[in-house]
Write an enzyme that holds these catalytic residues in place. Structure first.
Site, PDB file in Angstrom:
ATOM      1  CB  ILE A  79      -0.971   0.023   1.211  1.00 60.81           C
ATOM      2  CG1 ILE A  79      -1.876   1.275   1.155  1.00 60.81           C
ATOM      3  CG2 ILE A  79      -0.219  -0.049   2.530  1.00 60.81           C
ATOM      4  CD1 ILE A  79      -3.043   1.235   2.129  1.00 60.81           C
ATOM      5  CB  ALA A  80       2.533   3.362  -1.667  1.00 66.23           C
ATOM      6  CB  VAL A  81      -0.941   7.501  -0.018  1.00 66.20           C
ATOM      7  CG1 VAL A  81      -1.515   8.882  -0.329  1.00 66.20           C
ATOM      8  CG2 VAL A  81      -2.073   6.503   0.250  1.00 66.20           C
ATOM      9  CD  GLU A 113       5.899 -10.485   5.604  1.00 65.36           C
ATOM     10  OE1 GLU A 113       6.034 -10.001   4.469  1.00 65.36           O
ATOM     11  OE2 GLU A 113       5.821 -11.702   5.811  1.00 65.36           O
ATOM     12  CG  ASN A 118       6.143   2.563   7.702  1.00 63.80           C
ATOM     13  OD1 ASN A 118       5.564   3.569   8.114  1.00 63.80           O
ATOM     14  ND2 ASN A 118       5.941   2.075   6.491  1.00 63.80           N
ATOM     15  CE1 TYR A 125      -1.179  -1.446   6.806  1.00 57.09           C
ATOM     16  CE2 TYR A 125       0.972  -1.863   7.740  1.00 57.09           C
ATOM     17  CZ  TYR A 125       0.191  -1.547   6.658  1.00 57.09           C
ATOM     18  OH  TYR A 125       0.752  -1.346   5.426  1.00 57.09           O
TER      19      TYR A 125
END
Ligand code: COA
Length: 166
Positions: A79-81, A113, A118, A125
């Site tokens: 996932i990334a924005v 993971e 981070n 999460y």
């Protein structure tokens, strides 16, 4: 800014890779790896795209999850924005879309993971009910950073509606 979610398609590869390299400077997936993800029959990828008037939609986030047919376990793949658009709910929406897909697949456990360095992703999460269950030492190379393995048992629809994100 106006944005929306849609299912990713293989033609999104270049836009996703631009974000991938910007978001994971030391351990980005290769274009071939990402292409395989987008083509996999076991995966589900969703895109966030900015849709302002008179412009072509711009991909500003992506996320993916995978599970084998009839398996009760799924793995969050990524996932990334876009860095300039973080902190405004896009990551939350992408991640919720993955969990919605897990529910459609009748998955009972979702694993992921995350890098030990981070805290932002870990916090997200945890907000969705994931718990750390193990550490994989030096999992992320070349940085030598540990991976924290997190798991969520899929709540029922009733549990989810009565407990915030869950
Ligand atoms: C992790 C990431 C996808 C979150 O996307 P985002 O659009 O910024 O997230 P949102 O604004 O929707 O916030 C979602 C949650 O992230 C957490 N979060 C966001 N910004 C945060 C910050 N500055 N500090 C702590 N937690 C933060 C919060 O838990 C937040 O939910 P809440 O406000 O309900 O508590 C984004 O930071 C990112 O792309 N990071 C780089 C790539 C990455 O690390 N991916 C994860 C790999 S495991």
């Amino acid at each position: 800014m106006t944005w929306r979610l849609r299912n990713a398609v293989p033609a999104d590869l270049d836009d996703i890779m631009w974000l991938e390299r910007a978001s994971f400077p030391t351990d980005a997936w290769s274009s071939a790896q990402m292409a395989a993800e987008l083509h996999s029959p076991y995966g589900f990828y969703v895109i966030a795209e900015q849709v302002d008037d008179e412009t072509v939609p711009t991909v500003i986030g992506y996320a993916g999850i995978a599970s084998l047919p009839a398996d009760t376990v799924a793995d969050v793949q990524t996932i990334a924005v876009d860095a300039a658009r973080r902190g405004s709910g896009i990551g939350r929406a992408l991640f919720q879309a993955l969990l919605d897909e897990a529910r459609r697949r009748a998955v009972r456990e979702v694993f992921l993971e995350v890098r030990a360095d981070n805290p932002v992703a870990q916090h997200m999460y945890e907000r969705f009910g994931f718990e750390a269950i193990a550490t994989r030492p030096r999992y992320y190379q070349p940085d030598g950073v540990d991976a924290i393995v997190m798991r969520r048992t899929t709540p029922t629809a009733e549990e989810e509606s009565s407990d915030g994100h869950r």
